[in-house]
Design a protein around this motif. Structure first.
Motif, PDB file in Angstrom:
ATOM      1  N   ARG A   2     -18.076   9.238  -6.508  1.00  0.00           N
ATOM      2  CA  ARG A   2     -16.805   8.149  -5.962  1.00  0.00           C
ATOM      3  C   ARG A   2     -15.969   7.742  -7.813  1.00  0.00           C
ATOM      4  NH1 ARG A   2     -16.134   3.836  -5.508  1.00  0.00           N
ATOM      5  NH2 ARG A   2     -18.692   3.470  -5.433  1.00  0.00           N
ATOM      6  N   PRO A   8     -15.222   3.687  -0.977  1.00  0.00           N
ATOM      7  CA  PRO A   8     -17.154   4.556  -1.014  1.00  0.00           C
ATOM      8  C   PRO A   8     -16.824   5.193   1.242  1.00  0.00           C
ATOM      9  CG  PRO A   8     -17.265   2.423  -0.698  1.00  0.00           C
ATOM     10  CD  PRO A   8     -16.133   2.610  -1.108  1.00  0.00           C
ATOM     11  N   THR A   9     -16.762   6.162   1.452  1.00  0.00           N
ATOM     12  CA  THR A   9     -17.052   6.253   2.631  1.00  0.00           C
ATOM     13  C   THR A   9     -19.159   5.636   3.609  1.00  0.00           C
ATOM     14  OG1 THR A   9     -18.071   8.610   2.452  1.00  0.00           O
ATOM     15  CG2 THR A   9     -16.101   8.578   2.635  1.00  0.00           C
ATOM     16  N   ALA A  12     -21.222   7.433   2.566  1.00  0.00           N
ATOM     17  CA  ALA A  12     -21.924   7.095   0.440  1.00  0.00           C
ATOM     18  C   ALA A  12     -22.997   6.207   0.386  1.00  0.00           C
ATOM     19  CB  ALA A  12     -20.178   7.322   0.138  1.00  0.00           C
ATOM     20  N   LEU A  13     -23.125   5.088   1.227  1.00  0.00           N
ATOM     21  CA  LEU A  13     -22.992   3.611   1.236  1.00  0.00           C
ATOM     22  C   LEU A  13     -24.541   4.238   1.174  1.00  0.00           C
ATOM     23  CD1 LEU A  13     -20.771   1.771   2.045  1.00  0.00           C
ATOM     24  CD2 LEU A  13     -21.532   2.072   0.357  1.00  0.00           C
ATOM     25  N   ALA A  41     -23.884   0.521  -6.149  1.00  0.00           N
ATOM     26  CA  ALA A  41     -22.530   1.532  -5.869  1.00  0.00           C
ATOM     27  C   ALA A  41     -21.206   1.709  -6.638  1.00  0.00           C
ATOM     28  CB  ALA A  41     -21.966   1.345  -4.663  1.00  0.00           C
ATOM     29  N   ILE A  43     -18.584  -0.875  -6.681  1.00  0.00           N
ATOM     30  CA  ILE A  43     -17.740  -1.351  -6.084  1.00  0.00           C
ATOM     31  C   ILE A  43     -17.092  -1.927  -6.453  1.00  0.00           C
ATOM     32  CG2 ILE A  43     -17.568  -1.622  -3.517  1.00  0.00           C
ATOM     33  CD1 ILE A  43     -18.944  -0.563  -3.337  1.00  0.00           C
TER      34      ILE A  43
END
Length: 121
Positions: A2, A8-9, A12-13, A41, A43
């Protein structure tokens, strides 16, 4: 993988959440877990600041999805209600992605590994 500017879904976390908990010493407050998971992640601030439903709550979309990720990890028995890691090997043994020839990940939710991990399903 990603991009940092994509939401993120929840599944995915899973791995970033477990990595964040490990970095926090095995447990942390919801706010600490959120901040560390966003960091782990990768993000972006733009994505992290998007609201889930600004008319009904003050929760971010990432926070909402992270809450679902915590719920699933609790149901899998990998974390407890306080957010602590229960199984040290969880991220390596139980959250393996399904793979196709060549070891490329197949889109879809993570699944527990049962039996011999090298066995073809």
């Amino acid at each position: 993988m990603r991009a940092p500017n994509e939401m993120p879904t929840f599944d995915a976390l899973f791995e970033p959440l477990l990595a964040a908990l490990r970095a926090l010493g095995g447990s942390g407050s919801i706010e600490e877990i959120y901040a560390k998971t966003v960091e782990v992640a990768g993000i972006s601030e733009d994505v992290a600041s998007q609201m889930h439903d600004s008319d009904k709550s003050n929760m971010t979309e990432v926070g909402y999805r992270l809450a679902w990720a915590r719920t699933y990890l609790r149901k899998y028995g990998l974390i407890d209600n306080e957010g602590g890691i229960l199984h040290d090997l969880a991220q390596h043994l139980l959250l393996q992605r399904r793979t196709v020839d060549g070891g490329l990940p197949v889109p879809g939710p993570a699944r527990p590994v049962v039996g011999n991990p090298s066995q073809s399903y």
